[in-house]
Design a protein around this motif. Structure first.
Motif, PDB file in Angstrom:
ATOM      1  N   GLY A  52     -31.050  -8.079  46.836  1.00 50.72           N
ATOM      2  CA  GLY A  52     -31.624  -7.205  47.851  1.00 50.72           C
ATOM      3  C   GLY A  52     -30.622  -6.229  48.432  1.00 50.72           C
ATOM      4  O   GLY A  52     -30.991  -5.327  49.190  1.00 50.72           O
ATOM      5  N   ARG A  53     -29.364  -6.396  48.120  1.00 49.72           N
ATOM      6  CA  ARG A  53     -28.300  -5.445  48.453  1.00 49.72           C
ATOM      7  C   ARG A  53     -27.651  -5.001  47.155  1.00 49.72           C
ATOM      8  O   ARG A  53     -27.671  -5.743  46.169  1.00 49.72           O
ATOM      9  CB  ARG A  53     -27.243  -6.087  49.351  1.00 49.72           C
ATOM     10  CG  ARG A  53     -27.783  -6.665  50.659  1.00 49.72           C
ATOM     11  CD  ARG A  53     -28.077  -5.580  51.684  1.00 49.72           C
ATOM     12  NE  ARG A  53     -28.522  -6.149  52.941  1.00 49.72           N
ATOM     13  CZ  ARG A  53     -27.718  -6.473  53.961  1.00 49.72           C
ATOM     14  NH1 ARG A  53     -26.406  -6.294  53.840  1.00 49.72           N
ATOM     15  NH2 ARG A  53     -28.208  -6.963  55.079  1.00 49.72           N
ATOM     16  N   MET A 109     -34.556  -2.651  45.130  1.00 49.56           N
ATOM     17  CA  MET A 109     -33.802  -3.600  45.954  1.00 49.56           C
ATOM     18  C   MET A 109     -34.687  -4.147  47.071  1.00 49.56           C
ATOM     19  O   MET A 109     -34.639  -5.342  47.383  1.00 49.56           O
ATOM     20  CB  MET A 109     -32.548  -2.934  46.531  1.00 49.56           C
ATOM     21  CG  MET A 109     -31.455  -2.734  45.506  1.00 49.56           C
ATOM     22  SD  MET A 109     -29.831  -2.352  46.218  1.00 49.56           S
ATOM     23  CE  MET A 109     -30.130  -0.743  46.936  1.00 49.56           C
ATOM     24  N   ALA A 110     -35.500  -3.281  47.662  1.00 54.32           N
ATOM     25  CA  ALA A 110     -36.431  -3.750  48.694  1.00 54.32           C
ATOM     26  C   ALA A 110     -37.441  -4.727  48.101  1.00 54.32           C
ATOM     27  O   ALA A 110     -37.791  -5.742  48.724  1.00 54.32           O
ATOM     28  CB  ALA A 110     -37.143  -2.557  49.325  1.00 54.32           C
ATOM     29  N   GLY A 144     -30.684 -19.364  47.524  1.00 54.69           N
ATOM     30  CA  GLY A 144     -30.380 -18.075  46.931  1.00 54.69           C
ATOM     31  C   GLY A 144     -30.712 -16.945  47.868  1.00 54.69           C
ATOM     32  O   GLY A 144     -31.108 -17.151  49.018  1.00 54.69           O
ATOM     33  N   LYS A 145     -30.576 -15.740  47.362  1.00 54.74           N
ATOM     34  CA  LYS A 145     -30.923 -14.526  48.102  1.00 54.74           C
ATOM     35  C   LYS A 145     -31.610 -13.563  47.150  1.00 54.74           C
ATOM     36  O   LYS A 145     -31.223 -13.448  45.992  1.00 54.74           O
ATOM     37  CB  LYS A 145     -29.682 -13.868  48.713  1.00 54.74           C
ATOM     38  CG  LYS A 145     -29.059 -14.667  49.863  1.00 54.74           C
ATOM     39  CD  LYS A 145     -27.887 -13.917  50.470  1.00 54.74           C
ATOM     40  CE  LYS A 145     -27.252 -14.729  51.604  1.00 54.74           C
ATOM     41  NZ  LYS A 145     -28.164 -14.908  52.759  1.00 54.74           N
ATOM     42  N   GLY A 146     -32.630 -12.857  47.662  1.00 57.37           N
ATOM     43  CA  GLY A 146     -33.354 -11.920  46.827  1.00 57.37           C
ATOM     44  C   GLY A 146     -33.921 -12.619  45.614  1.00 57.37           C
ATOM     45  O   GLY A 146     -34.481 -13.721  45.711  1.00 57.37           O
ATOM     46  N   LEU A 147     -33.762 -12.003  44.458  1.00 51.72           N
ATOM     47  CA  LEU A 147     -34.249 -12.583  43.214  1.00 51.72           C
ATOM     48  C   LEU A 147     -33.118 -13.243  42.434  1.00 51.72           C
ATOM     49  O   LEU A 147     -33.023 -13.149  41.219  1.00 51.72           O
ATOM     50  CB  LEU A 147     -34.961 -11.511  42.382  1.00 51.72           C
ATOM     51  CG  LEU A 147     -36.326 -11.105  42.956  1.00 51.72           C
ATOM     52  CD1 LEU A 147     -36.907  -9.915  42.204  1.00 51.72           C
ATOM     53  CD2 LEU A 147     -37.306 -12.281  42.949  1.00 51.72           C
ATOM     54  N   MET A 148     -32.281 -13.925  43.173  1.00 51.57           N
ATOM     55  CA  MET A 148     -31.257 -14.806  42.621  1.00 51.57           C
ATOM     56  C   MET A 148     -31.469 -16.165  43.285  1.00 51.57           C
ATOM     57  O   MET A 148     -30.857 -16.484  44.309  1.00 51.57           O
ATOM     58  CB  MET A 148     -29.855 -14.269  42.900  1.00 51.57           C
ATOM     59  CG  MET A 148     -28.748 -15.042  42.211  1.00 51.57           C
ATOM     60  SD  MET A 148     -27.123 -14.268  42.476  1.00 51.57           S
ATOM     61  CE  MET A 148     -26.104 -15.312  41.420  1.00 51.57           C
ATOM     62  N   PRO A 195     -36.643  -9.580  36.239  1.00 52.57           N
ATOM     63  CA  PRO A 195     -36.498  -8.158  36.524  1.00 52.57           C
ATOM     64  C   PRO A 195     -36.954  -7.855  37.955  1.00 52.57           C
ATOM     65  O   PRO A 195     -37.879  -8.493  38.473  1.00 52.57           O
ATOM     66  CB  PRO A 195     -37.415  -7.489  35.490  1.00 52.57           C
ATOM     67  CG  PRO A 195     -37.471  -8.468  34.357  1.00 52.57           C
ATOM     68  CD  PRO A 195     -37.439  -9.818  35.006  1.00 52.57           C
ATOM     69  N   LEU A 196     -36.318  -6.878  38.573  1.00 50.14           N
ATOM     70  CA  LEU A 196     -36.591  -6.594  39.978  1.00 50.14           C
ATOM     71  C   LEU A 196     -37.916  -5.865  40.190  1.00 50.14           C
ATOM     72  O   LEU A 196     -38.289  -5.587  41.336  1.00 50.14           O
ATOM     73  CB  LEU A 196     -35.443  -5.782  40.576  1.00 50.14           C
ATOM     74  CG  LEU A 196     -34.036  -6.365  40.394  1.00 50.14           C
ATOM     75  CD1 LEU A 196     -33.016  -5.588  41.206  1.00 50.14           C
ATOM     76  CD2 LEU A 196     -33.983  -7.845  40.733  1.00 50.14           C
ATOM     77  N   VAL A 197     -38.646  -5.619  39.110  1.00 50.83           N
ATOM     78  CA  VAL A 197     -39.972  -5.007  39.215  1.00 50.83           C
ATOM     79  C   VAL A 197     -41.073  -6.050  39.339  1.00 50.83           C
ATOM     80  O   VAL A 197     -42.256  -5.712  39.439  1.00 50.83           O
ATOM     81  CB  VAL A 197     -40.277  -4.099  37.998  1.00 50.83           C
ATOM     82  CG1 VAL A 197     -39.316  -2.923  37.955  1.00 50.83           C
ATOM     83  CG2 VAL A 197     -40.216  -4.901  36.695  1.00 50.83           C
ATOM     84  N   ILE A 198     -40.732  -7.317  39.354  1.00 47.75           N
ATOM     85  CA  ILE A 198     -41.738  -8.371  39.365  1.00 47.75           C
ATOM     86  C   ILE A 198     -42.617  -8.264  40.612  1.00 47.75           C
ATOM     87  O   ILE A 198     -42.168  -7.815  41.672  1.00 47.75           O
ATOM     88  CB  ILE A 198     -41.064  -9.762  39.286  1.00 47.75           C
ATOM     89  CG1 ILE A 198     -42.069 -10.824  38.862  1.00 47.75           C
ATOM     90  CG2 ILE A 198     -40.362 -10.114  40.605  1.00 47.75           C
ATOM     91  CD1 ILE A 198     -41.430 -12.133  38.443  1.00 47.75           C
TER      92      ILE A 198
END
Length: 439
Positions: free
Chosen positions: A269-270, A339-340, A368-372, A416-419
């Motif tokens: 996310g960052r 990222m958002a 975790g954080k974001g998509l990790m 992928p960050l488009v999920i």
């Protein structure tokens, strides 16, 4: 060679049309066994023909939901049209010229964009960072070791147990993940000391015991740390851990090298995961998601540190113009919404995994954080259960879901960050069905 039509869009959910592996996949796996190194690790017989967004299609027409992103690489999704367009346009103009000996604008433009975004003090320089481009995360970490030793004129390095920094000799010497990655390859690069990751107790031991006995702090060039440990299990450190490393480095003139190869480029996310803690390192290494699948890595350092002379470090392919064009497009997409989305979808994923934990005690709470994000699999006594983890991954594959393990018994989620939320729900439903069946 099978021809797959690429004009038909892939569905957004799994679609299996053969048993797995299908006949064409099975034949390719057999061909692979005859000619490729047995050192490759293949968790299941997936033979990919094409990808789109979060979906991949195999050579038999089976479609899978990908929660791996090629090991956290395809940040913008498989074959994002803007990245593909940038690659096509650049490849029609210039494929290669070597940034070591010549100049071309895509390399300069990408270096400018990364340097402006580096979380370093601005100082008196026009840019807070200078950039050296590489081909991979391992090569980025190799270069970071050289730069730290060159700048400090010191030789010792502190790294962490559970860390993974690559498989070349310097990077492997920093790595403390699995014995098989180091076995029979010695001697490794000398001067590396490993301590446990993520706890203040570990840093207490470093300062009170190691620095006082066998590790003179004024001979330490760098402390190399992942902001979130990747292959070690997607481990998030204790509060204040990274800030304290910064303080130790400042106290003894040690460089803080942050490995963002897996955690960086928007995954949490960052742009850089270290930004979550407000810590300014001295050197950052990155790769994986930087160019959405093109082979590219980078070393970012505070401007005054990268003072080595011409010829001290170089590369033939690092900063390839096509890879740089893909990275420029990737960076634009990350900052225009991906990222958002990683932040939003990461919260949704962790909420769903928490519900899974409440239903199945064998699944730990997520971290975790974001998509990790990761969860551990546990036996009835609460111990790590790697066999259960591995069985879940295999059963998920048989239902059209791609997962990877990490750590002692963890499943990592690095899509992928488009999920979107429906795809995350699909993944969670498949895992739930698997757990119902095998527990």
């Amino acid at each position: 060679m099978l021809s797959i039509p690429i004009n038909l869009p892939l569905p957004s959910v799994p679609r299996l049309v053969t048993s797995l592996p299908g006949p064409r996949a099975k034949a390719i796996v057999e061909r692979d066994r005859a000619v490729t190194s047995p050192s490759y690790t293949r968790d299941y017989p997936l033979v990919v023909a094409r990808g789109e967004g979060c979906m991949v299609e195999d050579v038999d027409g089976n479609v899978f939901l990908d929660m791996t992103a090629g090991i956290a690489v395809t940040a913008t999704g498989h074959a994002h049209p803007e990245v593909v367009r940038a690659i096509q346009e650049q490849s029609a103009r210039l494929l290669h010229m070597s940034g070591t000996d010549f100049y071309y604008e895509p390399m300069v433009e990408l270096a400018e964009q990364l340097a402006l975004r580096a979380p370093f003090p601005s100082g008196n320089h026009a840019f807070p960072a200078k950039v050296f481009f590489t081909n991979s995360g391992a090569e980025s970490n190799e270069g970071a070791i050289k730069l730290a030793r060159y700048y400090t004129k010191r030789s010792l390095i502190v790294a962490f147990l559970g860390a993974f920094h690559g498989r070349t000799y310097g990077a492997m010497s920093l790595t403390g993940s699995k014995a098989v990655q180091r076995a029979n390859f010695g001697p490794l690069v000398p001067g590396v000391t490993h301590i446990p990751y993520g706890t203040h107790a570990s840093l207490d031991y470093l300062e009170k015991n190691l620095f006082a006995t066998i590790l003179p702090p004024h001979e330490v060039a760098a402390i190399v740390v992942e902001p979130i440990q990747g292959e070690g299990g997607y481990i998030v450190p204790e509060d204040g851990f990274l800030q304290r490393i910064r303080e130790i480095c400042d106290r003894y003139g040690i460089l803080m090298v942050v490995d963002e190869v897996q955690a960086g480029m928007g995954r949490t996310g960052r742009l850089f995961a270290i930004e979550h803690w407000g810590v300014m390192p001295d050197i950052i290494t990155t790769a994986k998601g930087i160019a959405s699948g093109m082979p590219l890595g980078a070393i970012l350092s505070r401007s005054e540190l990268m003072a080595w002379p011409p010829g001290a470090h170089a590369t033939t392919f690092g900063g390839n113009p096509v890879a740089c064009a893909a990275a420029i497009a990737t960076l634009r997409l990350l900052e225009s919404g991906l990222m958002a989305n990683a932040s939003r979808m990461g919260e949704f994923l962790q909420a769903g995994l928490t519900q899974l934990h409440e239903k199945f005690p064998s699944v730990s709470l997520p971290r975790g954080k974001g998509l990790m994000v990761a969860v551990d699999l546990l036996d009835e006594e609460g111990n790590y259960d790697s066999r259960l983890r591995d069985r879940i991954i295999q059963e998920a594959f048989s239902r059209g879901l791609l997962l990877l393990g990490c750590g002692k018994a963890a499943i990592r989620f690095c899509p992928p960050l488009v999920i979107d939320s429906e795809q995350i729900k699909t993944a969670l439903d498949i895992i739930s069905d698997v757990l119902v069946e095998i527990l």
